[in-house]
Write an enzyme that holds these catalytic residues in place. Structure first.
Site, PDB file in Angstrom:
ATOM      1  NE  ARG A  12      -3.790  -2.266   2.252  1.00 24.73           N
ATOM      2  CZ  ARG A  12      -4.774  -2.483   1.381  1.00 24.73           C
ATOM      3  NH1 ARG A  12      -5.080  -1.552   0.483  1.00 24.73           N
ATOM      4  NH2 ARG A  12      -5.462  -3.610   1.410  1.00 24.73           N
ATOM      5  CG  ASN A  13       5.489   2.751   0.568  1.00 20.35           C
ATOM      6  OD1 ASN A  13       5.540   3.686  -0.230  1.00 20.35           O
ATOM      7  ND2 ASN A  13       6.324   2.642   1.588  1.00 20.35           N
ATOM      8  NE  ARG A  14       1.568   9.037  -1.172  1.00 19.00           N
ATOM      9  CZ  ARG A  14       2.456   9.997  -1.454  1.00 19.00           C
ATOM     10  NH1 ARG A  14       3.020  10.040  -2.653  1.00 19.00           N
ATOM     11  NH2 ARG A  14       2.795  10.895  -0.555  1.00 19.00           N
ATOM     12  CG  HIS A  15       6.706   7.001  -1.120  1.00 17.97           C
ATOM     13  ND1 HIS A  15       6.799   8.260  -1.663  1.00 17.97           N
ATOM     14  CD2 HIS A  15       6.149   7.151   0.111  1.00 17.97           C
ATOM     15  CE1 HIS A  15       6.315   9.152  -0.795  1.00 17.97           C
ATOM     16  NE2 HIS A  15       5.927   8.493   0.280  1.00 17.97           N
ATOM     17  CG  ASP A  74      10.579  -7.022   4.726  1.00 22.50           C
ATOM     18  OD1 ASP A  74       9.922  -5.978   4.930  1.00 22.50           O
ATOM     19  OD2 ASP A  74      11.121  -7.659   5.643  1.00 22.50           O
ATOM     20  CG  PHE A 157       9.910   6.466   1.171  1.00 17.82           C
ATOM     21  CD1 PHE A 157       9.763   5.248   1.809  1.00 17.82           C
ATOM     22  CD2 PHE A 157      10.222   6.459  -0.183  1.00 17.82           C
ATOM     23  CE1 PHE A 157       9.926   4.046   1.139  1.00 17.82           C
ATOM     24  CE2 PHE A 157      10.382   5.255  -0.875  1.00 17.82           C
ATOM     25  CZ  PHE A 157      10.242   4.056  -0.215  1.00 17.82           C
ATOM     26  CE  LYS A 180      15.249   6.076  -2.520  1.00 19.18           C
ATOM     27  NZ  LYS A 180      13.957   6.302  -1.863  1.00 19.18           N
ATOM     28  CG  HIS A 185      17.696  -0.667  -0.574  1.00 21.94           C
ATOM     29  ND1 HIS A 185      17.571   0.700  -0.697  1.00 21.94           N
ATOM     30  CD2 HIS A 185      16.649  -1.061   0.206  1.00 21.94           C
ATOM     31  CE1 HIS A 185      16.521   1.118  -0.003  1.00 21.94           C
ATOM     32  NE2 HIS A 185      15.945   0.065   0.536  1.00 21.94           N
TER      33      HIS A 185
END
Length: 205
Positions: A12-15, A74, A157, A180, A185
């Protein structure tokens, strides 16, 4: 007409969704969707002791509930002086999942007495792909660097504002998105995943 392959990124992380969409540009006929774009299902807790275990757990759950080929990652920060903590607890280091500012401030406070020469850390990412039929793939990426004594930059973030990658003078939050992606990673892991997707989903090999 080329078929479009619908692919779920179990987040759910839009980034993260934006990041992977950028990286997958040019891979081929892939429609990448997130958890907000599919019927809601109960998300299993991240009980793994490693990034790889948690990534596989989330990818398997996404496939099981939606039937879609599913990617999950993850990732987190490992700090040398803390024996690789916060590690898999990076997103909930301050106690509440996803509170980036609280996590960052707590880590800075805990690092206050650690000298500059001993503030080495790495961002680590494991990304898993679960496919119908039981096939699974796992890739990873690592970005070594050092931690600053205060946040710098308005991009990124998580812990990006206090992390300076090896070979850089700017924090990850001071880099533009393309810079970035090139060294992060997650950029490393997702580029490897993009090659996998092109091979196993689009080429069928």
């Amino acid at each position: 007409m080329t078929a479009t392959h619908r692919l779920l990124l179990a987040t759910r992380n839009r980034h993260k969704l934006t990041e992977l969409r950028r990286i997958l540009t040019g891979v081929g006929s892939v429609e990448l969707v997130g958890l907000a774009d599919v019927p809601e299902y109960p998300e299993a807790p991240e009980t793994g002791l490693t990034f790889a275990e948690n990534a596989l757990l989330k990818a398997r759950e996404g496939l099981r509930h939606t039937g879609l080929p599913t990617i999950a990652d993850d990732s987190g920060l490992v700090v040398d002086a803390f024996g690789n903590a916060p590690g898999v607890f990076s997103a909930r280091w301050a106690g509440r999942h996803g509170d980036d500012e609280a996590n960052l401030q707590l880590l800075l406070a805990q690092l206050a007495d650690v000298p500059d020469a001993n503030r080495q850390a790495s961002f680590v990412c494991a990304a898993a792909l679960a496919l119908p039929g039981g096939r699974e793939h796992l890739v990873d990426g690592r970005q070594p660097g050092v931690l600053t004594r205060g946040p710098r930059g308005g991009g990124g973030f998580g812990y990006d504002p206090i992390f300076v990658a090896d070979g850089e003078t700017r924090t990850n939050a001071e880099l533009d998105p393309a810079e970035k992606d090139a060294i992060s990673h997650r950029g490393q892991a997702f580029r490897a995943m993009g090659k996998l997707i092109a091979r196993v989903l689009i080429d069928g090999s």
